[in-house]
Design a protein around this motif. Sequence first.
Motif, PDB file in Angstrom:
ATOM      1  N   VAL A  82      33.921 -25.689  59.505  1.00  0.00           N
ATOM      2  CA  VAL A  82      33.799 -24.259  59.788  1.00  0.00           C
ATOM      3  C   VAL A  82      35.051 -23.839  60.550  1.00  0.00           C
ATOM      4  N   ARG A  83      35.801 -22.905  59.979  1.00  0.00           N
ATOM      5  CA  ARG A  83      37.047 -22.465  60.603  1.00  0.00           C
ATOM      6  C   ARG A  83      36.864 -21.214  61.439  1.00  0.00           C
ATOM      7  N   HIS A  84      35.917 -20.348  61.060  1.00  0.00           N
ATOM      8  CA  HIS A  84      35.799 -19.070  61.760  1.00  0.00           C
ATOM      9  C   HIS A  84      34.383 -18.521  61.616  1.00  0.00           C
ATOM     10  N   VAL A  85      33.855 -17.990  62.698  1.00  0.00           N
ATOM     11  CA  VAL A  85      32.536 -17.354  62.686  1.00  0.00           C
ATOM     12  C   VAL A  85      32.688 -15.991  63.345  1.00  0.00           C
ATOM     13  N   ASP A  86      32.199 -14.957  62.681  1.00  0.00           N
ATOM     14  CA  ASP A  86      32.201 -13.609  63.237  1.00  0.00           C
ATOM     15  C   ASP A  86      30.774 -13.182  63.527  1.00  0.00           C
ATOM     16  N   THR A  87      30.621 -12.356  64.526  1.00  0.00           N
ATOM     17  CA  THR A  87      29.293 -11.814  64.825  1.00  0.00           C
ATOM     18  C   THR A  87      29.374 -10.296  64.858  1.00  0.00           C
ATOM     19  N   VAL A  88      28.302  -9.689  64.447  1.00  0.00           N
ATOM     20  CA  VAL A  88      28.174  -8.242  64.518  1.00  0.00           C
ATOM     21  C   VAL A  88      27.009  -7.951  65.446  1.00  0.00           C
ATOM     22  N   THR A  89      27.272  -7.156  66.443  1.00  0.00           N
ATOM     23  CA  THR A  89      26.214  -6.884  67.411  1.00  0.00           C
ATOM     24  C   THR A  89      25.648  -5.472  67.292  1.00  0.00           C
ATOM     25  N   TYR A  90      26.309  -4.656  66.481  1.00  0.00           N
ATOM     26  CA  TYR A  90      25.854  -3.286  66.392  1.00  0.00           C
ATOM     27  C   TYR A  90      26.110  -2.777  64.989  1.00  0.00           C
ATOM     28  N   GLY A  91      25.184  -2.097  64.407  1.00  0.00           N
ATOM     29  CA  GLY A  91      25.360  -1.568  63.067  1.00  0.00           C
ATOM     30  C   GLY A  91      25.102  -0.077  63.025  1.00  0.00           C
ATOM     31  N   LEU A  92      25.914   0.636  62.258  1.00  0.00           N
ATOM     32  CA  LEU A  92      25.691   2.058  62.016  1.00  0.00           C
ATOM     33  C   LEU A  92      25.506   2.255  60.517  1.00  0.00           C
ATOM     34  N   ASN A  93      24.566   3.063  60.149  1.00  0.00           N
ATOM     35  CA  ASN A  93      24.225   3.302  58.754  1.00  0.00           C
ATOM     36  C   ASN A  93      24.675   4.704  58.360  1.00  0.00           C
ATOM     37  N   PRO A  94      25.586   4.825  57.386  1.00  0.00           N
ATOM     38  CA  PRO A  94      26.120   6.143  57.019  1.00  0.00           C
ATOM     39  C   PRO A  94      25.231   6.883  56.020  1.00  0.00           C
ATOM     40  N   PHE A  95      25.122   8.170  56.222  1.00  0.00           N
ATOM     41  CA  PHE A  95      24.433   9.060  55.286  1.00  0.00           C
ATOM     42  C   PHE A  95      25.217  10.365  55.214  1.00  0.00           C
ATOM     43  N   PRO A  96      25.356  10.954  54.039  1.00  0.00           N
ATOM     44  CA  PRO A  96      26.077  12.226  53.949  1.00  0.00           C
ATOM     45  C   PRO A  96      25.333  13.323  54.682  1.00  0.00           C
ATOM     46  N   LYS A  97      26.077  14.179  55.318  1.00  0.00           N
ATOM     47  CA  LYS A  97      25.488  15.279  56.082  1.00  0.00           C
ATOM     48  C   LYS A  97      25.819  16.568  55.358  1.00  0.00           C
ATOM     49  N   GLY A  98      25.070  17.570  55.562  1.00  0.00           N
ATOM     50  CA  GLY A  98      25.344  18.857  54.932  1.00  0.00           C
ATOM     51  C   GLY A  98      24.060  19.606  54.693  1.00  0.00           C
ATOM     52  N   PRO A 164      31.171  15.148  54.956  1.00  0.00           N
ATOM     53  CA  PRO A 164      30.683  14.991  56.331  1.00  0.00           C
ATOM     54  C   PRO A 164      29.647  13.862  56.355  1.00  0.00           C
ATOM     55  N   MET A 165      29.872  12.877  57.199  1.00  0.00           N
ATOM     56  CA  MET A 165      28.981  11.721  57.259  1.00  0.00           C
ATOM     57  C   MET A 165      28.297  11.655  58.623  1.00  0.00           C
ATOM     58  N   ALA A 166      27.021  11.325  58.585  1.00  0.00           N
ATOM     59  CA  ALA A 166      26.238  11.107  59.802  1.00  0.00           C
ATOM     60  C   ALA A 166      25.900   9.623  59.869  1.00  0.00           C
ATOM     61  N   PHE A 167      26.047   9.037  61.036  1.00  0.00           N
ATOM     62  CA  PHE A 167      25.799   7.608  61.217  1.00  0.00           C
ATOM     63  C   PHE A 167      24.582   7.418  62.114  1.00  0.00           C
ATOM     64  N   TYR A 168      23.676   6.560  61.655  1.00  0.00           N
ATOM     65  CA  TYR A 168      22.429   6.298  62.366  1.00  0.00           C
ATOM     66  C   TYR A 168      22.371   4.822  62.761  1.00  0.00           C
ATOM     67  N   THR A 169      21.705   4.534  63.861  1.00  0.00           N
ATOM     68  CA  THR A 169      21.578   3.150  64.322  1.00  0.00           C
ATOM     69  C   THR A 169      20.540   2.413  63.472  1.00  0.00           C
ATOM     70  N   ASN A 170      20.558   1.096  63.572  1.00  0.00           N
ATOM     71  CA  ASN A 170      19.561   0.289  62.858  1.00  0.00           C
ATOM     72  C   ASN A 170      18.147   0.648  63.308  1.00  0.00           C
ATOM     73  N   ALA A 171      17.980   0.930  64.595  1.00  0.00           N
ATOM     74  CA  ALA A 171      16.655   1.295  65.111  1.00  0.00           C
ATOM     75  C   ALA A 171      16.169   2.596  64.477  1.00  0.00           C
ATOM     76  N   GLN A 172      17.067   3.542  64.279  1.00  0.00           N
ATOM     77  CA  GLN A 172      16.673   4.818  63.674  1.00  0.00           C
ATOM     78  C   GLN A 172      16.252   4.641  62.215  1.00  0.00           C
ATOM     79  N   VAL A 173      17.040   3.920  61.427  1.00  0.00           N
ATOM     80  CA  VAL A 173      16.728   3.812  60.000  1.00  0.00           C
ATOM     81  C   VAL A 173      15.598   2.842  59.704  1.00  0.00           C
ATOM     82  N   SER A 174      15.247   1.978  60.647  1.00  0.00           N
ATOM     83  CA  SER A 174      14.172   1.018  60.390  1.00  0.00           C
ATOM     84  C   SER A 174      12.781   1.639  60.522  1.00  0.00           C
ATOM     85  N   LYS A 175      12.703   2.833  61.057  1.00  0.00           N
ATOM     86  CA  LYS A 175      11.404   3.505  61.158  1.00  0.00           C
ATOM     87  C   LYS A 175      10.954   3.955  59.774  1.00  0.00           C
ATOM     88  N   THR A 176       9.678   3.830  59.503  1.00  0.00           N
ATOM     89  CA  THR A 176       9.147   4.201  58.184  1.00  0.00           C
ATOM     90  C   THR A 176       9.231   5.702  57.932  1.00  0.00           C
TER      91      THR A 176
END
Length: 192
Positions: A82-98, A164-176
């Motif tokens: 294993v040469r390299h490991v990356d971690t992502v600690t925060y995700g934003l989910n894009p959706f078009p706005k308008g 125009p793009m709106a970005f939502y957190t993982n917590a926001q988009v995971s709600k039903t």
Amino acid sequence: MSQVLRVSWYWFRATFAGRWTSYLMIILLVGAVGGIAIGSVGAADRTASSFNVFLKSTNPSDMGVILYAPNLSAELEHLPLVRHVDTVTYGLNPFPKGPNPTRSSRELMNGEVAGVGTLNGEYISQDKFAVVDGRSANPKKADEFVMTTSAVRLMGWHVGETIPMAFYTNAQVSKTTFNPAKVKPHLTLPCT
């Protein structure tokens, strides 16, 4: 054997004057077929190596694994080979706005189009994509993005358009009950 050669030579000399155009045509035909065959072998060799040249230019990963367990990254880095490991600690989910983002949001919500972003050079310096129309997004500008041709068709957008793009957190988009038209975004950007 010498008798056969003498007869063949005599026959050739006697008929050459009347058949020289036929002999010339045979020689030209053999030369043309041979030239085409040699050219085809050369072209096939270039074609066979062109994918390897293209693949090398993309700086491909040997393997990619997505785990939703950031605590494992330190342990994974110490594994053999294993040469390299990356971690992502925060995700934003894009959706078009308008005024009516429903059409484009539908493709994003049903998984036909997926928004993927990076802060570490993925798709810019590692696993680079090939641009077929327009240009690559500038990695230093947060308001630019690149889409596949099928995503462009599904979303109904075109090269150079500002969305125009709106970005939502993982917590926001995971709600039903998540609906991008009714939830306040975490971040909004005009993207091109």
